[in-house]
Design an enzyme around this catalytic site. Structure first.
Site, short mmCIF file in Angstrom:
data_model
loop_
_atom_site.label_atom_id
_atom_site.label_comp_id
_atom_site.label_asym_id
_atom_site.label_seq_id
_atom_site.Cartn_x
_atom_site.Cartn_y
_atom_site.Cartn_z
N ASP A 1 49.27 27.56 13.49
CA ASP A 1 50.50 28.29 13.23
C ASP A 1 51.28 28.41 14.55
O ASP A 1 51.42 27.42 15.28
CB ASP A 1 50.18 29.65 12.61
CG ASP A 1 51.39 30.33 11.99
OD1 ASP A 1 51.72 30.03 10.84
OD2 ASP A 1 52.01 31.17 12.67
N HIS B 1 45.06 27.82 5.79
CA HIS B 1 45.78 28.20 7.00
C HIS B 1 44.97 29.09 7.92
O HIS B 1 45.29 29.20 9.10
CB HIS B 1 47.06 28.92 6.58
CG HIS B 1 48.08 29.05 7.66
ND1 HIS B 1 48.72 27.97 8.22
CD2 HIS B 1 48.57 30.14 8.30
CE1 HIS B 1 49.57 28.39 9.15
NE2 HIS B 1 49.50 29.70 9.22
N TYR C 1 60.00 34.52 15.19
CA TYR C 1 60.78 33.55 14.43
C TYR C 1 62.22 33.50 14.94
O TYR C 1 62.82 32.43 15.04
CB TYR C 1 60.76 33.89 12.94
CG TYR C 1 59.43 33.62 12.29
CD1 TYR C 1 59.19 32.44 11.60
CD2 TYR C 1 58.39 34.55 12.38
CE1 TYR C 1 57.96 32.18 11.01
CE2 TYR C 1 57.15 34.30 11.79
CZ TYR C 1 56.95 33.11 11.12
OH TYR C 1 55.72 32.86 10.55
#
Length: 403
Positions: free
Chosen positions: A198, A376, A324
């Site tokens: 990630d 994930h 982000y």
């Protein structure tokens, strides 16, 4: 509103700019009582209109089902123990240091063996250092005397957990990678290996590409190729991987666009409502794991609540979302990685890249693995398999470095 109590480490003296301070986490009991009170008084929506009985793979068509959330909220309120997780973190060894004006928290689990390799493990969102608490002992002090050993460093990203929350813009993944080099050198590790998935995979890639003099090699579960690469020469299976990644960003990444463009807006809900924070994270654990009906088929319920509680009790729902805003879709297309690289693609991860695409960026792949199972969060879904794979990748890197 008062800040939550985070640590008990009264030294009496102001730390020097380059010092490392022992950190013992202790969240005030009043914060835990406040959490329980909010869980009792939570207002919940009605049942989703696509209700299906469990087990069913499409129960999550409108995301977190009400019955699942109610059960988990009740468990969080009545049976879950934050103190157990807090004790585990303190047992591993927690520290803080200031880098570029920001306090960085990290776990440090050194190996007793002199031949150990320094290794930094970086988490992403919606994960945390909770992803690695069950594996660092086995990496540092393995049950098999023949296994490779590692000095494990597990930092909390800026704005996550017990690291400070940046008060200005600029803490991009590039800056974080540079901070990790400073951190490792401060611990006496001038050269080290790195692992991440990630955001941790992005940062690990930048470490390998920007700081090759300090990196022994990298192992990552996120290995994007160069934007705009042709899919014409791919096999049917490789094309399916590439198209699935494209579909993810087109149809399943609303959370990323929200946090990249409006992190403060979603942050109010995440910091004010523990149920909101829980649902926001649980949604991703359900969708991104190798399971049919529930993430708890593979992930321990307490460990997921450790992760969510860490976000809630440190009030980092908004600050963690800002990674982000700082770095979404910002990996330099011209970045190339020439240090030895191990790559593992898990079948239920959200972005899987065929080797033929990844090798355009990672130009010294020493091990490529398509895992049989996992998603994930492999260190939480199948920790034993994850450790075996991580060791194999790092062994390939160390072997290449010695030849």
């Amino acid at each position: 509103m008062p800040e939550p109590t985070r640590t008990t480490d009264p030294t009496g003296d102001a730390p020097s700019p380059n010092s490392v301070q022992r950190f013992d986490a202790h969240i005030a009991e009043s914060e835990i009582e406040d959490l329980r009170a909010r869980l009792v008084s939570a207002r919940l929506p009605e049942t989703e209109t696509v209700f299906r009985p469990s087990p069913h793979p499409r129960r999550w068509d409108q995301c977190v089902p009400l019955t699942d959330l109610v059960d988990l909220v009740d468990y969080w309120r009545t049976d879950y123990s934050w103190r157990n997780f807090e004790t585990r973190l303190n047992e591993i060894g927690q520290f803080r240091t200031v880098i570029d004006g920001l306090g960085i928290h990290y776990l440090h689990r050194p190996s007793p063996r002199a031949d150990a390799t320094p290794l930094i493990l970086t988490h992403g969102w919606p994960g945390s250092i909770a992803e690695y608490v069950d594996i660092v002992d086995e990496l540092a002090e393995p049950t098999s005397p023949d296994a490779p050993v590692f000095h494990c460093v597990v930092p909390s990203l800026p704005g996550f957990g017990f690291s400070d929350r940046p008060r200005t813009t600029g803490w991009s993944t590039e800056r974080i990678a540079e901070a990790w080099v400073t951190l490792m050198r401060r611990l006496g590790y001038d050269r080290f290996a790195a692992f991440g998935g990630d955001w941790g995979g992005v940062i690990t890639t930048i470490l390998g590409g920007r700081f090759p003099d300090h990196l022994i090699g990298i192992h990552t579960t996120y290995a994007p190729g160069i934007p705009g690469a042709s899919l014409n020469e791919l096999t049917a299976g490789e094309r399916a991987w590439a198209l699935d990644a494209e579909d993810f960003w087109t149809h399943r990444a609303a959370y990323a666009h929200q946090q990249a463009t409006r992190p403060q807006t979603i942050g109010y809900s995440l910091v004010d409502s523990p149920v909101g924070q829980l649902a926001w994270i649980l949604d991703k654990f359900a969708e991104w794991t190798d399971t049919r009906d529930s993430p708890f088929e593979t992930i321990d319920r307490d460990r997921l609540l450790d992760n969510v509680s860490l976000y809630w009790l440190t009030r980092t729902g908004a600050s963690s979302a800002r990674i982000y805003f700082e770095s979404h879709d910002s990996l330099d297309p011209d970045l190339r990685v020439d240090v030895p690289t191990a790559i593992t693609m898990y079948p239920c991860d959200i972005e899987k890249y065929p080797r033929v695409l990844s090798q355009e960026r990672y130009r010294r792949i020493v091990r490529w693995q398509a895992a049989r199972k996992g998603g994930h969060f492999p260190s939480l879904e199948a920790p034993d398999d994850f450790v075996t794979d991580l060791r194999a990748g790092l062994t390939a890197i160390l072997t290449r470095c010695r030849t």
